[in-house]
Motif scaffolding. Structure first.
Motif, PDB file in Angstrom:
ATOM      1  N   VAL A   1       0.478  -1.034  -0.071  1.00 38.67           N
ATOM      2  CA  VAL A   1      -0.107   0.157  -0.236  1.00 38.67           C
ATOM      3  C   VAL A   1       0.574   1.328  -0.090  1.00 38.67           C
ATOM      4  CG1 VAL A   1      -1.838   1.551   1.218  1.00 38.67           C
ATOM      5  CG2 VAL A   1      -1.972  -1.318   1.019  1.00 38.67           C
ATOM      6  N   ALA A   2       1.695   1.098   0.723  1.00 39.47           N
ATOM      7  CA  ALA A   2       2.933   2.670   1.115  1.00 39.47           C
ATOM      8  C   ALA A   2       3.516   1.886  -0.850  1.00 39.47           C
ATOM      9  CB  ALA A   2       4.156   2.182   2.161  1.00 39.47           C
ATOM     10  N   ILE A   3       3.781   1.254  -1.100  1.00 35.42           N
ATOM     11  CA  ILE A   3       4.586   1.762  -3.014  1.00 35.42           C
ATOM     12  C   ILE A   3       2.984   2.498  -3.551  1.00 35.42           C
ATOM     13  CG2 ILE A   3       4.821  -0.162  -4.466  1.00 35.42           C
ATOM     14  CD1 ILE A   3       6.713  -1.318  -2.216  1.00 35.42           C
ATOM     15  N   ALA A   4       2.149   2.331  -3.573  1.00 37.97           N
ATOM     16  CA  ALA A   4       1.087   2.162  -4.408  1.00 37.97           C
ATOM     17  C   ALA A   4       1.122   3.340  -3.785  1.00 37.97           C
ATOM     18  CB  ALA A   4      -0.130   1.183  -3.824  1.00 37.97           C
ATOM     19  N   ARG A   5       0.884   4.209  -2.914  1.00 36.46           N
ATOM     20  CA  ARG A   5       1.271   5.198  -2.681  1.00 36.46           C
ATOM     21  C   ARG A   5       1.745   6.437  -3.356  1.00 36.46           C
ATOM     22  NH1 ARG A   5       0.975   6.448   3.016  1.00 36.46           N
ATOM     23  NH2 ARG A   5       4.099   5.667   2.853  1.00 36.46           N
ATOM     24  N   ALA A   6       2.797   5.868  -2.798  1.00 41.45           N
ATOM     25  CA  ALA A   6       4.322   6.703  -3.831  1.00 41.45           C
ATOM     26  C   ALA A   6       4.392   6.293  -5.902  1.00 41.45           C
ATOM     27  CB  ALA A   6       5.346   5.986  -3.858  1.00 41.45           C
ATOM     28  N   LEU A   7       3.830   5.160  -6.199  1.00 46.55           N
ATOM     29  CA  LEU A   7       3.197   5.200  -7.501  1.00 46.55           C
ATOM     30  C   LEU A   7       2.123   5.711  -8.012  1.00 46.55           C
ATOM     31  CD1 LEU A   7       3.935   3.369 -10.061  1.00 46.55           C
ATOM     32  CD2 LEU A   7       1.959   1.146  -9.117  1.00 46.55           C
ATOM     33  N   ALA A   8       1.043   6.018  -6.564  1.00 46.43           N
ATOM     34  CA  ALA A   8       0.156   7.197  -7.326  1.00 46.43           C
ATOM     35  C   ALA A   8       1.145   8.439  -7.781  1.00 46.43           C
ATOM     36  CB  ALA A   8      -1.023   6.839  -6.537  1.00 46.43           C
ATOM     37  N   MET A   9       1.806   8.611  -7.065  1.00 43.29           N
ATOM     38  CA  MET A   9       2.071   9.860  -7.119  1.00 43.29           C
ATOM     39  C   MET A   9       3.086  10.329  -8.617  1.00 43.29           C
ATOM     40  SD  MET A   9       1.181  11.984  -4.849  1.00 43.29           S
ATOM     41  CE  MET A   9       1.657  13.131  -4.734  1.00 43.29           C
ATOM     42  N   ARG A  10       3.372   9.546  -8.868  1.00 46.22           N
ATOM     43  CA  ARG A  10       4.257   8.648 -10.624  1.00 46.22           C
ATOM     44  C   ARG A  10       5.311  10.237 -10.067  1.00 46.22           C
ATOM     45  NH1 ARG A  10       0.233   7.855 -14.791  1.00 46.22           N
ATOM     46  NH2 ARG A  10      -1.490   6.641 -13.574  1.00 46.22           N
ATOM     47  N   PRO A  11       6.123   9.407  -8.944  1.00 44.21           N
ATOM     48  CA  PRO A  11       7.420  10.182  -8.723  1.00 44.21           C
ATOM     49  C   PRO A  11       8.553   9.690  -9.924  1.00 44.21           C
ATOM     50  CG  PRO A  11       7.318   8.398  -7.625  1.00 44.21           C
ATOM     51  CD  PRO A  11       6.035   8.238  -8.141  1.00 44.21           C
ATOM     52  N   ARG A  12       9.606  10.760  -9.966  1.00 47.55           N
ATOM     53  CA  ARG A  12      10.728  10.757 -11.130  1.00 47.55           C
ATOM     54  C   ARG A  12      12.044  10.364 -10.058  1.00 47.55           C
ATOM     55  NH1 ARG A  12      12.395  16.245 -13.507  1.00 47.55           N
ATOM     56  NH2 ARG A  12      13.779  14.981 -15.366  1.00 47.55           N
ATOM     57  N   LEU A  13      12.791  10.189  -8.409  1.00 48.80           N
ATOM     58  CA  LEU A  13      12.697   9.354  -8.048  1.00 48.80           C
ATOM     59  C   LEU A  13      11.779   9.023  -6.467  1.00 48.80           C
ATOM     60  CD1 LEU A  13      15.733   9.420  -6.958  1.00 48.80           C
ATOM     61  CD2 LEU A  13      15.970  11.806  -6.357  1.00 48.80           C
ATOM     62  N   LEU A  14      12.420   7.572  -6.490  1.00 46.73           N
ATOM     63  CA  LEU A  14      12.243   7.163  -4.771  1.00 46.73           C
ATOM     64  C   LEU A  14      13.279   6.892  -4.163  1.00 46.73           C
ATOM     65  CD1 LEU A  14       9.750   5.425  -4.261  1.00 46.73           C
ATOM     66  CD2 LEU A  14      10.273   3.439  -4.748  1.00 46.73           C
ATOM     67  N   LEU A  15      12.497   6.950  -3.021  1.00 47.28           N
ATOM     68  CA  LEU A  15      13.568   7.054  -2.114  1.00 47.28           C
ATOM     69  C   LEU A  15      13.073   6.329  -1.212  1.00 47.28           C
ATOM     70  CD1 LEU A  15      13.861  10.498  -1.654  1.00 47.28           C
ATOM     71  CD2 LEU A  15      16.081   8.631  -2.904  1.00 47.28           C
ATOM     72  N   ALA A  16      13.336   4.494  -0.945  1.00 41.85           N
ATOM     73  CA  ALA A  16      13.088   3.339   0.120  1.00 41.85           C
ATOM     74  C   ALA A  16      14.201   3.549   1.211  1.00 41.85           C
ATOM     75  CB  ALA A  16      12.910   1.979  -1.201  1.00 41.85           C
ATOM     76  N   ASP A  17      13.633   3.647   2.512  1.00 39.40           N
ATOM     77  CA  ASP A  17      13.941   3.211   3.308  1.00 39.40           C
ATOM     78  C   ASP A  17      14.303   2.143   4.224  1.00 39.40           C
ATOM     79  OD1 ASP A  17      16.123   3.718   5.547  1.00 39.40           O
ATOM     80  OD2 ASP A  17      15.519   5.399   6.577  1.00 39.40           O
ATOM     81  N   GLU A  18      15.123   1.000   3.972  1.00 41.97           N
ATOM     82  CA  GLU A  18      14.710  -0.138   4.332  1.00 41.97           C
ATOM     83  C   GLU A  18      12.998  -1.000   4.609  1.00 41.97           C
ATOM     84  OE1 GLU A  18      17.120  -2.125   5.512  1.00 41.97           O
ATOM     85  OE2 GLU A  18      18.034  -1.228   6.621  1.00 41.97           O
ATOM     86  N   PRO A  19      12.902  -1.185   3.333  1.00 39.63           N
ATOM     87  CA  PRO A  19      11.361  -0.930   3.060  1.00 39.63           C
ATOM     88  C   PRO A  19      11.074  -2.700   3.059  1.00 39.63           C
ATOM     89  CG  PRO A  19      12.359  -0.841   0.843  1.00 39.63           C
ATOM     90  CD  PRO A  19      13.651  -0.995   1.888  1.00 39.63           C
ATOM     91  N   THR A  20      11.975  -3.469   3.427  1.00 34.90           N
ATOM     92  CA  THR A  20      11.911  -5.276   3.180  1.00 34.90           C
ATOM     93  C   THR A  20      12.143  -5.594   5.211  1.00 34.90           C
ATOM     94  OG1 THR A  20      13.383  -5.416   2.556  1.00 34.90           O
ATOM     95  CG2 THR A  20      11.566  -5.130   1.246  1.00 34.90           C
ATOM     96  N   GLY A  21      12.831  -4.321   5.976  1.00 39.73           N
ATOM     97  CA  GLY A  21      13.426  -5.003   6.751  1.00 39.73           C
ATOM     98  C   GLY A  21      12.470  -5.572   7.799  1.00 39.73           C
ATOM     99  N   SER A  22      11.249  -5.323   7.688  1.00 39.88           N
ATOM    100  CA  SER A  22      11.127  -6.410   8.958  1.00 39.88           C
ATOM    101  C   SER A  22       9.670  -7.428   8.361  1.00 39.88           C
ATOM    102  CB  SER A  22       9.570  -5.506   9.265  1.00 39.88           C
ATOM    103  OG  SER A  22       8.789  -3.932   8.988  1.00 39.88           O
ATOM    104  N   LEU A  23       9.798  -7.961   6.500  1.00 43.51           N
ATOM    105  CA  LEU A  23       9.020  -8.705   5.754  1.00 43.51           C
ATOM    106  C   LEU A  23       9.757  -9.694   5.368  1.00 43.51           C
ATOM    107  CD1 LEU A  23       7.948  -6.374   3.072  1.00 43.51           C
ATOM    108  CD2 LEU A  23       6.668  -6.491   5.522  1.00 43.51           C
TER     109      LEU A  23
END
Length: 229
Positions: free
Chosen positions: A157-179
């Motif tokens: 969902v958090a990635i979808a939130r970024a995807l909806a914004m159509r960013p030119r640059l995505l910055l991801a800080d430990e996005p899989t650390g708790s998965l």
């Protein structure tokens, strides 16, 4: 008109220190970094090495003490808050380990919320949010609250939130650390979808196997950034 070869990220001699009383703790030491537009870069290193601080500076959430930072050719170091807010709202996307979802909002509402800052009509916001959830495979969870979703689903969902914004640059800080590994693989697939759309992705992670998927790799130690061959 911007040259298509202009890097997404370019830093020169970027320095930052945290101050406690009379003591200064250097966190970024003369960081030089170039990331071509449309590429996937991973930054690894031990805890406390400066990785997250660097990502915050790149994302205009924090400022460096000195040095140059250019995003798509635009000098950011020293820019006023109006410029930084425009970058955060229109150029940059963020994904954090903690998800940062509002517990009282559905998955669709969480994805839609940042689009309000772009003053889009309600119907357009809802359509973009629904498309983003479909892209990450969560259309059937659109009406669910975060507490009704697994950790992997919340991160998507958090990635979808970024995807909806159509960013030119995505910055991801430990996005899989708790998965778990299966959820982490799903998150990586979502990020690869963003790359296919032309988004530049910069990932900070402790997961060396995940970092190995990135064509560009860097390691941070004691505030010094070095390329990994």
């Amino acid at each position: 008109m911007q040259n298509k070869n202009t890097p997404a990220v370019e830093t020169r001699a970027l320095c930052k220190a945290y101050h406690t009383g009379d003591a200064a703790l250097p966190v970024l030491r003369e960081v030089a970094l170039t990331i071509p537009a449309g590429s996937f870069a991973a930054i690894t290193g031990p805890s406390g090495s400066g990785k997250s601080t660097l990502l915050s500076v790149l994302g205009c959430l924090d400022t460096a003490d000195s040095g140059s930072l250019r995003l798509f050719g635009q000098e950011v170091a020293g820019a006023d808050e109006k410029v930084l807010s425009a970058l955060r709202g229109g150029t940059l996307g963020f994904v954090f380990q903690s998800f940062n979802l509002l517990p009282g909002r559905t998955a669709l509402e969480n994805v839609e919320l940042p689009l309000r800052y772009r003053r889009l009509p309600a119907a357009r916001r809802r359509a973009l949010a629904a498309q983003a959830l479909e892209a990450v495979g969560l259309s059937d969870r659109a009406a669910h609250l975060p507490g009704q979703l697994s950790g992997g689903q919340q991160q998507r969902v958090a990635i979808a939130r970024a995807l909806a914004m159509r960013p030119r640059l995505l910055l991801a800080d430990e996005p899989t650390g708790s998965l778990d590994s299966a959820s982490a693989a799903g998150v990586l697939e979502c990020m690869e979808q963003l790359l296919a759309l032309g988004t530049t992705v910069v990932l900070v992670t402790h997961d060396l196997a995940l970092a190995a998927r990135a064509p560009l790799r860097f390691e941070m130690r004691d505030g010094v950034l070095s390329p990994v061959n």
